[in-house]
Design an enzyme around this catalytic site. Structure first.
Site, PDB file in Angstrom:
ATOM      1  N   GLN A  49     -16.175   0.882   5.230  1.00  0.00           N
ATOM      2  CA  GLN A  49     -15.450   0.874   6.498  1.00  0.00           C
ATOM      3  C   GLN A  49     -16.168   1.690   7.565  1.00  0.00           C
ATOM      4  O   GLN A  49     -16.153   1.347   8.741  1.00  0.00           O
ATOM      5  CB  GLN A  49     -14.029   1.430   6.310  1.00  0.00           C
ATOM      6  CG  GLN A  49     -13.126   0.563   5.449  1.00  0.00           C
ATOM      7  CD  GLN A  49     -12.983   1.131   4.058  1.00  0.00           C
ATOM      8  OE1 GLN A  49     -13.965   1.568   3.458  1.00  0.00           O
ATOM      9  NE2 GLN A  49     -11.775   1.120   3.535  1.00  0.00           N
ATOM     10  N   ASP A  87      -4.131   9.531   6.232  1.00  0.00           N
ATOM     11  CA  ASP A  87      -3.138   8.528   5.886  1.00  0.00           C
ATOM     12  C   ASP A  87      -1.757   9.145   5.764  1.00  0.00           C
ATOM     13  O   ASP A  87      -0.758   8.510   6.075  1.00  0.00           O
ATOM     14  CB  ASP A  87      -3.525   7.827   4.583  1.00  0.00           C
ATOM     15  CG  ASP A  87      -4.641   6.830   4.815  1.00  0.00           C
ATOM     16  OD1 ASP A  87      -4.327   5.651   5.047  1.00  0.00           O
ATOM     17  OD2 ASP A  87      -5.811   7.231   4.797  1.00  0.00           O
ATOM     18  N   ARG A 137       0.879  -1.174   0.000  1.00  0.00           N
ATOM     19  CA  ARG A 137       0.000   0.000   0.000  1.00  0.00           C
ATOM     20  C   ARG A 137       0.914   1.221   0.000  1.00  0.00           C
ATOM     21  O   ARG A 137       1.590   1.492   0.992  1.00  0.00           O
ATOM     22  CB  ARG A 137      -0.932   0.030   1.229  1.00  0.00           C
ATOM     23  CG  ARG A 137      -1.811  -1.185   1.443  1.00  0.00           C
ATOM     24  CD  ARG A 137      -2.909  -1.363   0.412  1.00  0.00           C
ATOM     25  NE  ARG A 137      -3.775  -0.222   0.241  1.00  0.00           N
ATOM     26  CZ  ARG A 137      -4.863   0.045   0.976  1.00  0.00           C
ATOM     27  NH1 ARG A 137      -5.178  -0.733   1.993  1.00  0.00           N
ATOM     28  NH2 ARG A 137      -5.639   1.091   0.712  1.00  0.00           N
TER      29      ARG A 137
END
Length: 329
Positions: free
Chosen positions: A184, A225, A90
């Site tokens: 999510q 993130d 990722r």
């Protein structure tokens, strides 16, 4: 406060790394056992775990790599290759790089497994302690009785925010977007907040702007993130739209991140992960061959739409993030 199950969803065992499968949670609580580094990497790519989950998976996967490396002619080179494989799973979130570094920086070739395990344990505790500090600083910025809009799954950041608010005598209520296409927000955020006994309202992704316009929330709070040194917030796709709407309706946007990334001076330095368009179509149940799917997993919010970046060292204006590193001892 008892921790919810998602706060301990990646575990090291003698037979491998066990990862709670977030793709089917909470309908089922199934654990995926990964016996090798490659199996952990594949699980991360396949979204068995998300958010901070890959960080912990990478920590414990590096212990597996140390076990494997004991039988290799060049064990340190083997560990480095394993780390590169995990980091590549990722690319947008830099948690994986930090996890791999936490282990590689402590590895001793004379005690490969023991030193890797010590490094992974230290990385685990460091992440959790920094999340506690981040949660406390964020709670300080919220009103005593606060209604919060959040997007996607902020993981330990969210859990520690709730815990800190309770310690301060504050009551929080949340509106959670469902967060397409993996949901999510619906399956992880809403479920965990309910598990914690927090008032929780689930909304569709398209409802966020209307909730902000109606004055139903005081603050937009999301994880990030990654945050660049010039104040761009990189987070789950859909964050940008909510931030723009919050700005339009004078609702502050707090972006939670442990630290801005010195290796990303600008948004151009952050690779944005594009996942297969079929993931959008599969989630929607669409199979017609004439329809394409488009799925950037993250978007980038410019600093003009970000009120505050909250870190484990306190709150910063998005245009003044260099101050984070000026506070280093």
């Amino acid at each position: 406060m008892d921790l919810p199950i998602l706060a301990d969803s990646v575990r090291l065992a003698d037979d491998g790394v066990h990862i709670l499968d977030r793709r089917v949670f909470p309908a089922r609580r199934e654990w995926v056992r990964c016996a090798t580094v490659e199996e952990v990497a594949t699980a991360i790519e396949d979204m068995v775990t998300q958010s901070s989950g890959p960080y912990f998976a990478a920590l414990w996967a590096m212990v597996l790599a140390a076990r494997e490396a004991e039988h290799e002619p060049e064990p340190l080179a083997y560990l480095e290759r394993a780390g590169e494989r995990l980091i590549a799973t990722r690319r947008t979130n830099n948690h994986l790089r930090k996890a791999v570094h936490a282990v590689l920086s402590t590895v001793d070739e004379n005690d490969l497994v023991g030193s890797a395990l010590a490094g992974a344990r230290a990385g685990d505790e460091r992440y959790r302690s920094r999340s506690r500090a981040l949660g406390a600083f964020t709670a300080d910025l919220l009103p005593a009785n606060s209604s919060v809009l959040t997007h996607c799954w902020a993981d330990l950041y969210l859990v520690e925010l709730v815990a800190a608010a309770r310690r301060a005598g504050k009551t929080l209520a949340f509106h959670c977007t469902e967060t397409r296409p993996y949901l999510q927000g619906a399956r992880l955020t809403a479920e965990t907040l309910a598990e914690l006994g927090v008032e929780t309202t689930l909304i569709t992704d398209g409802t966020g702007a209307a909730v902000l316009a109606a004055g139903r929330v005081d603050t937009l709070v999301t994880a990030a993130d990654r945050v660049t040194m010039d104040g761009h917030v990189v987070n789950k796709i859909g964050t940008l739209g909510l931030a723009v709407a919050a700005h339009a309706y004078d609702v502050p946007f707090l972006a939670m991140v442990q630290a801005p990334d010195r290796l990303a001076p600008t948004a151009a330095d952050v690779p944005i992960e594009y996942r297969a368009g079929a993931e959008v179509l599969t989630a929607a149940g669409v199979v017609h061959p004439g329809i394409r799917g488009h799925y950037p997993a993250f978007d980038v919010t410019p600093p003009r739409f970000v009120t505050t970046v909250v870190t484990d060292r306190g709150a910063f204006d998005p245009h003044a993030l260099a101050g984070y590193y000026e506070e280093e001892p």
